[in-house]
Design an enzyme around this catalytic site. Sequence first.
Site, PDB file in Angstrom:
ATOM      1  CE  LYS A 117     -41.106 -16.324  -4.166  1.00  0.00           C
ATOM      2  NZ  LYS A 117     -40.549 -17.648  -3.767  1.00  0.00           N
ATOM      3  CD  GLN A 161     -37.354 -19.550  -4.448  1.00  0.00           C
ATOM      4  OE1 GLN A 161     -37.695 -18.609  -4.111  1.00  0.00           O
ATOM      5  NE2 GLN A 161     -38.317 -20.487  -5.240  1.00  0.00           N
ATOM      6  CG  ASP A 184     -42.859 -20.530   0.858  1.00  0.00           C
ATOM      7  OD1 ASP A 184     -43.694 -19.948  -0.007  1.00  0.00           O
ATOM      8  OD2 ASP A 184     -41.743 -20.764   0.654  1.00  0.00           O
TER       9      ASP A 184
END
Length: 357
Positions: A117, A161, A184
């Site tokens: 990322k 994460q 997300d």
Amino acid sequence: MIPVRMMRKMVWERSMNKLSRGLSSSQIRKPRPPSLVSLDLIDEWSSTFTHSHSPPIQKSINNDSARIIDGRSAAEEIKSSIAVEVSRMKESIGKVPGLAVILVGQRRDSLAYVRNKIMACHEVGFRFSIAELPESCTEDDVCDALSNYNKDASIHGILVQLPLPQHFDEGKILNVLSLEKDVDGFHPLNIGNLAIQGREPLFIPCTAKGCIELLLSSDVEIVGKRAVVIGRSNIVGLPTFLLLQRHHATVSIVHAYSENPEIITCEADILVAAAGVPNLVRGSWLKPGAVVLDVGINPIEDPESEHGYRLIGDVCFEEAVRIASAVTPVPGGVGPMTVAMLLLNTLEAAKRALCFT
């Protein structure tokens, strides 16, 4: 292995025992259904599935070898268009999209994902920030980091994460995340709006969105087709199921307590494997001519590899290419598209926050 029917009975009885504690006999004559949370079970794929009775592998009725769906090329095209938009934004208003990641602990796979990322953000010109916290940190530490990024006007997208260490309450933490920065797509309101016809989530979860983009860009018909998703995680399985439904497929989910899963998957025109079990899906599980998207990224030891391990998917690739009409490789399939969708969601968040068109 405990039979599935017995497992279901045990779960029900356990839930009813909890409800009945402390109640008089008159109060438990009309038992109420257990709460949904009390029915939750952890999917133990590796202990419940074997391939000892798999039938012989058939040859595809359509071709000698499946078409490989190249996720890297598709992702590169998307990143190129994002980079153009970022340059236009910087020239016009002097600002660029900002993405922040909160990383808890040192999981090898999580570290690899975060590295990818960071590299992707640099490629397209995003600002990037990371808050690295030890596994011993508290939920309050994570929530504080989230709150700081929520207030930071230069950050337009935030992701935690996942998975977090087991002692964390993911739901509590994700509830702190600003809905407008949930790139997300895991906020309950985003998932809820994805599930309801007529509603539009601010962000669609990246892997599910990437899967659909790969199908559409590969000219795979979704409407009316039978699709099966293997795995029901909040991160991949559930949102992919919901998104395929929104695209008018007839969708089933296979999980670790499904009976005869290969019978269900053999009917799938589109199969999405997201169980996290290496080579779970064999050629005998596939309908000839099916389109197979392999979401699994499983490290296995390989002394000949530079890093001492290599990545394989949930689908036995060597067998799938003999049966399917199209299949994604691992690595190089769904993974790059997931990162591209994250960048796209972050760009959309920045445009919305900065009123940039």
